[in-house]
Motif scaffolding. Sequence first.
Motif, mmCIF file in Angstrom:
data_model
loop_
_atom_site.group_PDB
_atom_site.id
_atom_site.type_symbol
_atom_site.label_atom_id
_atom_site.label_comp_id
_atom_site.label_asym_id
_atom_site.label_seq_id
_atom_site.Cartn_x
_atom_site.Cartn_y
_atom_site.Cartn_z
ATOM 1 N N ALA A 139 0.894 -1.119 0.069
ATOM 2 C CA ALA A 139 -0.037 -0.059 0.008
ATOM 3 C C ALA A 139 0.886 1.195 -0.070
ATOM 4 O O ALA A 139 0.304 2.329 -0.377
ATOM 5 N N CYS A 140 2.219 1.092 0.315
ATOM 6 C CA CYS A 140 3.097 2.368 0.448
ATOM 7 C C CYS A 140 3.521 2.462 -1.189
ATOM 8 O O CYS A 140 4.066 1.555 -1.780
ATOM 9 N N PRO A 141 3.448 3.592 -1.587
ATOM 10 C CA PRO A 141 3.750 4.123 -2.922
ATOM 11 C C PRO A 141 5.165 3.629 -3.470
ATOM 12 O O PRO A 141 5.299 3.213 -4.422
ATOM 13 N N VAL A 142 5.946 4.156 -2.464
ATOM 14 C CA VAL A 142 7.619 3.792 -2.850
ATOM 15 C C VAL A 142 7.749 2.278 -2.867
ATOM 16 O O VAL A 142 8.692 1.903 -3.741
ATOM 17 N N VAL A 143 7.279 1.539 -2.203
ATOM 18 C CA VAL A 143 7.395 0.013 -2.379
ATOM 19 C C VAL A 143 6.480 -0.587 -3.532
ATOM 20 O O VAL A 143 7.217 -1.277 -4.327
ATOM 21 N N ALA A 144 5.454 -0.180 -3.929
ATOM 22 C CA ALA A 144 4.600 -0.486 -5.111
ATOM 23 C C ALA A 144 5.594 -0.041 -6.138
ATOM 24 O O ALA A 144 5.511 -0.942 -7.291
ATOM 25 N N GLU A 145 6.158 0.872 -6.213
ATOM 26 C CA GLU A 145 6.700 1.504 -7.483
ATOM 27 C C GLU A 145 7.873 0.394 -7.747
ATOM 28 O O GLU A 145 8.122 0.119 -9.209
ATOM 29 N N VAL A 146 8.784 0.265 -7.000
ATOM 30 C CA VAL A 146 9.822 -0.795 -7.010
ATOM 31 C C VAL A 146 9.047 -2.179 -7.392
ATOM 32 O O VAL A 146 9.682 -2.584 -8.412
ATOM 33 N N HIS A 147 8.124 -2.589 -6.833
ATOM 34 C CA HIS A 147 7.687 -3.731 -7.195
ATOM 35 C C HIS A 147 7.207 -3.899 -8.707
ATOM 36 O O HIS A 147 7.302 -4.968 -9.395
ATOM 37 N N ARG A 148 6.567 -2.700 -9.085
ATOM 38 C CA ARG A 148 6.115 -2.552 -10.496
ATOM 39 C C ARG A 148 7.102 -2.648 -11.641
ATOM 40 O O ARG A 148 6.967 -3.402 -12.456
ATOM 41 N N LEU A 149 8.073 -1.962 -11.199
ATOM 42 C CA LEU A 149 9.375 -2.176 -12.296
ATOM 43 C C LEU A 149 10.017 -3.206 -12.329
ATOM 44 O O LEU A 149 10.349 -3.765 -13.291
ATOM 45 N N ALA A 150 10.170 -4.040 -11.065
ATOM 46 C CA ALA A 150 10.629 -5.330 -11.053
ATOM 47 C C ALA A 150 9.821 -6.259 -11.789
ATOM 48 O O ALA A 150 10.567 -7.287 -12.360
ATOM 49 N N ARG A 151 8.616 -6.248 -11.711
ATOM 50 C CA ARG A 151 7.751 -7.035 -12.240
ATOM 51 C C ARG A 151 7.647 -6.978 -13.719
ATOM 52 O O ARG A 151 7.910 -7.921 -14.702
ATOM 53 N N ARG A 152 7.895 -5.711 -14.180
ATOM 54 C CA ARG A 152 7.942 -5.604 -15.688
ATOM 55 C C ARG A 152 9.245 -6.042 -16.350
ATOM 56 O O ARG A 152 9.369 -6.953 -17.329
ATOM 57 N N VAL A 153 10.486 -5.850 -15.426
ATOM 58 C CA VAL A 153 11.643 -6.650 -16.229
ATOM 59 C C VAL A 153 11.674 -8.064 -16.014
ATOM 60 O O VAL A 153 12.110 -8.781 -16.949
ATOM 61 N N ARG A 154 11.027 -8.702 -15.169
ATOM 62 C CA ARG A 154 11.088 -9.965 -15.011
ATOM 63 C C ARG A 154 10.100 -10.626 -16.040
ATOM 64 O O ARG A 154 10.310 -11.671 -16.503
ATOM 65 N N GLY A 155 8.929 -9.960 -16.224
ATOM 66 C CA GLY A 155 7.953 -10.340 -17.143
ATOM 67 C C GLY A 155 8.722 -10.400 -18.555
ATOM 68 O O GLY A 155 8.618 -11.421 -19.643
ATOM 69 N N GLU A 156 9.439 -9.403 -19.124
ATOM 70 C CA GLU A 156 10.088 -9.337 -20.134
ATOM 71 C C GLU A 156 11.188 -10.446 -20.394
ATOM 72 O O GLU A 156 11.191 -10.954 -21.491
ATOM 73 N N ALA A 157 11.875 -10.518 -19.199
ATOM 74 C CA ALA A 157 12.898 -11.549 -19.438
ATOM 75 C C ALA A 157 12.450 -13.007 -19.591
ATOM 76 O O ALA A 157 12.869 -13.830 -20.134
ATOM 77 N N HIS A 158 11.219 -13.242 -18.865
ATOM 78 C CA HIS A 158 10.628 -14.576 -18.968
ATOM 79 C C HIS A 158 10.115 -14.853 -20.471
ATOM 80 O O HIS A 158 10.216 -15.944 -20.921
ATOM 81 N N ARG A 159 9.410 -13.807 -21.063
ATOM 82 C CA ARG A 159 9.018 -13.728 -22.334
ATOM 83 C C ARG A 159 10.020 -14.148 -23.371
ATOM 84 O O ARG A 159 9.936 -15.051 -24.224
ATOM 85 N N LEU A 160 11.133 -13.460 -23.229
ATOM 86 C CA LEU A 160 12.299 -13.509 -24.286
ATOM 87 C C LEU A 160 13.117 -14.963 -24.109
ATOM 88 O O LEU A 160 13.803 -15.339 -25.101
ATOM 89 N N LYS A 161 12.834 -15.545 -22.721
ATOM 90 C CA LYS A 161 13.495 -16.891 -22.881
ATOM 91 C C LYS A 161 12.864 -17.882 -23.775
ATOM 92 O O LYS A 161 13.590 -18.905 -24.331
ATOM 93 N N GLY A 162 11.423 -17.611 -23.967
ATOM 94 C CA GLY A 162 10.830 -18.423 -25.230
ATOM 95 C C GLY A 162 10.894 -17.866 -26.422
ATOM 96 O O GLY A 162 10.983 -18.648 -27.401
ATOM 97 N N LEU A 163 11.012 -16.372 -26.604
ATOM 98 C CA LEU A 163 11.036 -15.940 -27.899
ATOM 99 C C LEU A 163 12.253 -15.682 -28.611
ATOM 100 O O LEU A 163 12.363 -15.170 -29.781
#
Length: 249
Positions: free
Chosen positions: A109-133
């Motif tokens: 619920a803390c914006p500064v925590v949510a922001e880092v989680h959001r950025l990390a999630r995007r990077v992890r998501g793209e890395a995961h996709r490119l492992k297959g693509l």
Amino acid sequence: MAELTYHYDGSYAGLLSVLHRIFSWRETPAAISAGAPAQEDLFSAPAQVATDPERADLLLAAIREHLSPETPALVRHAFFSETAGVEMAIYRYLAHGWKVRRRLDDDLACPVVAEVHRLARRVRGEAHRLKGLARFRETADGLLYAPLEPEYFVLPFLAAHFSERLGQERWLLHDVRRAKGVLHEQGRWVLADLEVEGAPSLSAEEEHWQGMWRTFFSRIAIAERVNPRRQRGFMPLKYWKYLVEMDNP
């Protein structure tokens, strides 16, 4: 006293060195940015911080001991998003962490925590996709070459994956957008700047198998059920450029 604007070399270890100084000396940064200061600022004093692997390791050890076990990985993934202002976002996240300690990564619920989680999630998501693509092509000299243009800097995460998956193969992952590459030889990989002029020559066997794969891909499709919009949902258009099956034969 003027606030400090910190400058570092742009590396992950460099940022950790800056953060170690800030937290150790109990300073409050006005800004953190890569590179040397362009000019003097009347309202803040520049501080150039040298990268110090020992300081970086000390900060990571403290994070693991006092904050959430997930925090070091979240910080690293968020950093490689290369988002403008990510350094200050990570600073604010860790500063909050020293207050709440082990509860840090549950405090979404803390914006500064949510922001880092959001950025990390995007990077992890793209890395995961490119492992297959990621599509490796065998060049005329036997190198497996895979060009990519990821939105985020995911080469370090892909390198570890393909190093394990491809064993002793000799391969090169090329981030065309950033002119960087990972070369793997004899079970070890290295990340470095890379400029490649023109497309590499492919082996005759590679040309043969690419043709076979395109034929299979085109003939397995049912024309009446082709849905480009749905296809883009599963395989975003930004990745099509380097997919063999999307090339024109």
